[in-house]
Design a protein around this motif. Structure first.
Motif, mmCIF file in Angstrom:
data_model
loop_
_atom_site.group_PDB
_atom_site.id
_atom_site.type_symbol
_atom_site.label_atom_id
_atom_site.label_comp_id
_atom_site.label_asym_id
_atom_site.label_seq_id
_atom_site.Cartn_x
_atom_site.Cartn_y
_atom_site.Cartn_z
ATOM 1 N N UNK A 168 0.829 -1.205 0.000
ATOM 2 C CA UNK A 168 0.000 0.000 0.000
ATOM 3 C C UNK A 168 0.866 1.259 0.000
ATOM 4 N N UNK A 169 1.941 1.265 0.804
ATOM 5 C CA UNK A 169 2.834 2.428 0.841
ATOM 6 C C UNK A 169 3.497 2.655 -0.510
ATOM 7 N N UNK A 170 3.985 1.585 -1.136
ATOM 8 C CA UNK A 170 4.612 1.712 -2.460
ATOM 9 C C UNK A 170 3.614 2.209 -3.496
ATOM 10 N N UNK A 171 2.407 1.640 -3.474
ATOM 11 C CA UNK A 171 1.379 2.058 -4.431
ATOM 12 C C UNK A 171 0.920 3.485 -4.166
ATOM 13 N N UNK A 172 0.929 3.884 -2.904
ATOM 14 C CA UNK A 172 0.539 5.246 -2.560
ATOM 15 C C UNK A 172 1.549 6.247 -3.127
ATOM 16 N N UNK A 173 2.838 5.923 -2.982
ATOM 17 C CA UNK A 173 3.878 6.790 -3.544
ATOM 18 C C UNK A 173 3.732 6.887 -5.056
ATOM 19 N N UNK A 174 3.473 5.738 -5.675
ATOM 20 C CA UNK A 174 3.320 5.708 -7.131
ATOM 21 C C UNK A 174 2.100 6.513 -7.568
ATOM 22 N N UNK A 175 1.005 6.401 -6.826
ATOM 23 C CA UNK A 175 -0.215 7.142 -7.157
ATOM 24 C C UNK A 175 0.010 8.646 -7.000
ATOM 25 N N UNK A 176 0.819 9.031 -6.007
ATOM 26 C CA UNK A 176 1.136 10.454 -5.825
ATOM 27 C C UNK A 176 1.943 10.968 -7.016
ATOM 28 N N UNK A 177 2.945 10.181 -7.415
ATOM 29 C CA UNK A 177 3.799 10.590 -8.538
ATOM 30 C C UNK A 177 3.012 10.706 -9.831
ATOM 31 N N UNK A 178 2.105 9.756 -10.061
ATOM 32 C CA UNK A 178 1.349 9.765 -11.313
ATOM 33 C C UNK A 178 0.033 10.535 -11.205
ATOM 34 N N UNK A 179 -0.164 11.199 -10.058
ATOM 35 C CA UNK A 179 -1.330 12.053 -9.820
ATOM 36 C C UNK A 179 -2.663 11.325 -10.028
ATOM 37 N N UNK A 180 -2.736 10.085 -9.523
ATOM 38 C CA UNK A 180 -3.974 9.313 -9.569
ATOM 39 C C UNK A 180 -4.731 9.564 -8.266
ATOM 40 N N UNK A 181 -5.550 10.617 -8.273
ATOM 41 C CA UNK A 181 -6.219 11.058 -7.047
ATOM 42 C C UNK A 181 -7.157 9.993 -6.475
ATOM 43 N N UNK A 182 -7.915 9.320 -7.349
ATOM 44 C CA UNK A 182 -8.884 8.333 -6.873
ATOM 45 C C UNK A 182 -8.184 7.150 -6.201
ATOM 46 N N UNK A 183 -7.141 6.639 -6.856
ATOM 47 C CA UNK A 183 -6.407 5.509 -6.297
ATOM 48 C C UNK A 183 -5.750 5.914 -4.977
ATOM 49 N N UNK A 184 -5.208 7.102 -4.934
ATOM 50 C CA UNK A 184 -4.566 7.606 -3.727
ATOM 51 C C UNK A 184 -5.568 7.682 -2.570
ATOM 52 N N UNK A 185 -6.769 8.180 -2.857
ATOM 53 C CA UNK A 185 -7.795 8.293 -1.817
ATOM 54 C C UNK A 185 -8.197 6.918 -1.286
ATOM 55 N N UNK A 186 -8.338 5.943 -2.184
ATOM 56 C CA UNK A 186 -8.730 4.592 -1.768
ATOM 57 C C UNK A 186 -7.627 3.959 -0.924
ATOM 58 N N UNK A 187 -6.380 4.120 -1.339
ATOM 59 C CA UNK A 187 -5.261 3.542 -0.592
ATOM 60 C C UNK A 187 -5.175 4.161 0.804
ATOM 61 N N UNK A 188 -5.335 5.469 0.884
ATOM 62 C CA UNK A 188 -5.293 6.131 2.190
ATOM 63 C C UNK A 188 -6.418 5.625 3.095
ATOM 64 N N UNK A 189 -7.594 5.434 2.502
ATOM 65 C CA UNK A 189 -8.734 4.949 3.266
ATOM 66 C C UNK A 189 -8.466 3.533 3.787
ATOM 67 N N UNK A 190 -7.890 2.674 2.961
ATOM 68 C CA UNK A 190 -7.581 1.299 3.377
ATOM 69 C C UNK A 190 -6.533 1.315 4.488
ATOM 70 N N UNK A 191 -5.523 2.150 4.339
ATOM 71 C CA UNK A 191 -4.489 2.249 5.381
ATOM 72 C C UNK A 191 -5.117 2.697 6.705
ATOM 73 N N UNK A 192 -6.034 3.654 6.639
ATOM 74 C CA UNK A 192 -6.704 4.129 7.850
ATOM 75 C C UNK A 192 -7.534 3.005 8.473
ATOM 76 N N UNK A 193 -8.214 2.228 7.629
ATOM 77 C CA UNK A 193 -9.014 1.108 8.138
ATOM 78 C C UNK A 193 -8.125 0.068 8.809
ATOM 79 N N UNK A 194 -6.955 -0.188 8.210
ATOM 80 C CA UNK A 194 -6.023 -1.149 8.793
ATOM 81 C C UNK A 194 -5.500 -0.648 10.142
ATOM 82 N N UNK A 195 -5.180 0.636 10.211
ATOM 83 C CA UNK A 195 -4.688 1.211 11.465
ATOM 84 C C UNK A 195 -5.776 1.194 12.537
ATOM 85 N N UNK A 196 -7.007 1.503 12.142
ATOM 86 C CA UNK A 196 -8.119 1.470 13.093
ATOM 87 C C UNK A 196 -8.337 0.061 13.635
#
Length: 148
Positions: free
Chosen positions: A7-35
């Motif tokens: 997820x961290x690697x894909x998040x970095x990649x999504x930031x670089x390629x400006x994929x806002x939707x994918x970035x939002x989903x990855x952040x949400x999943x990370x938050x769910x995992x942390x919760x």
């Protein structure tokens, strides 16, 4: 590679390629995992717990998808479909209906089930085997078919 590392690697990649939707989903999943980790009072989730969280997230979106389709909210339907596709990248390969049917038949034999009264016994034996690899509704339908 653990799910969190992926997820961290894909998040970095999504930031670089400006994929806002994918970035939002990855952040949400990370938050769910942390919760979930906080809820279970552990520093790191097991692979099984991670799979449970991912499956829950996909199921929530599929449930919402059905509601939005009924309500005619096409704008939200497209957004949810895209989120589901992104989430499914992190789930294990899904079993086909034929593979699942074979597992159901084997499990029915293993637990000596003969009628619909044995449905709970069969379901409790099957679900750990197919966790994250099959939709519970499909498993339920197949078990009912084979027990009738």
């Amino acid at each position: 590679m653990s799910l969190l590392e992926r997820l961290n690697n894909d998040m970095k990649q999504a930031m670089k390629s400006k994929e806002k939707e994918k970035l939002a989903v990855i952040r949400m999943v990370k938050a769910s995992l942390q919760n979930e980790a906080i809820k279970l009072q552990v520093s790191e989730l097991s692979a099984d717990d991670e799979l449970t969280v991912l499956s829950r997230e996909v199921k929530q979106r599929k449930d919402s998808l059905h509601e939005f389709i009924k309500a005619g909210r096409d704008d939200l339907v497209d957004k949810l479909k895209a989120e589901i596709v992104i989430l499914e990248e992190y789930l294990p390969k899904q079993l086909t209906e034929e593979e699942l049917s074979e597992i159901v038949k084997q499990t029915i034999l293993e637990v000596n089930a003969s009628s619909k009264a044995d449905m709970g016994k069969v379901m409790s034996a099957i679900m750990p085997k197919v966790k994250g690899k099959a939709d519970g509704g499909l498993v339920n339908r197949l078990v009912q078919q084979h027990l009738s």
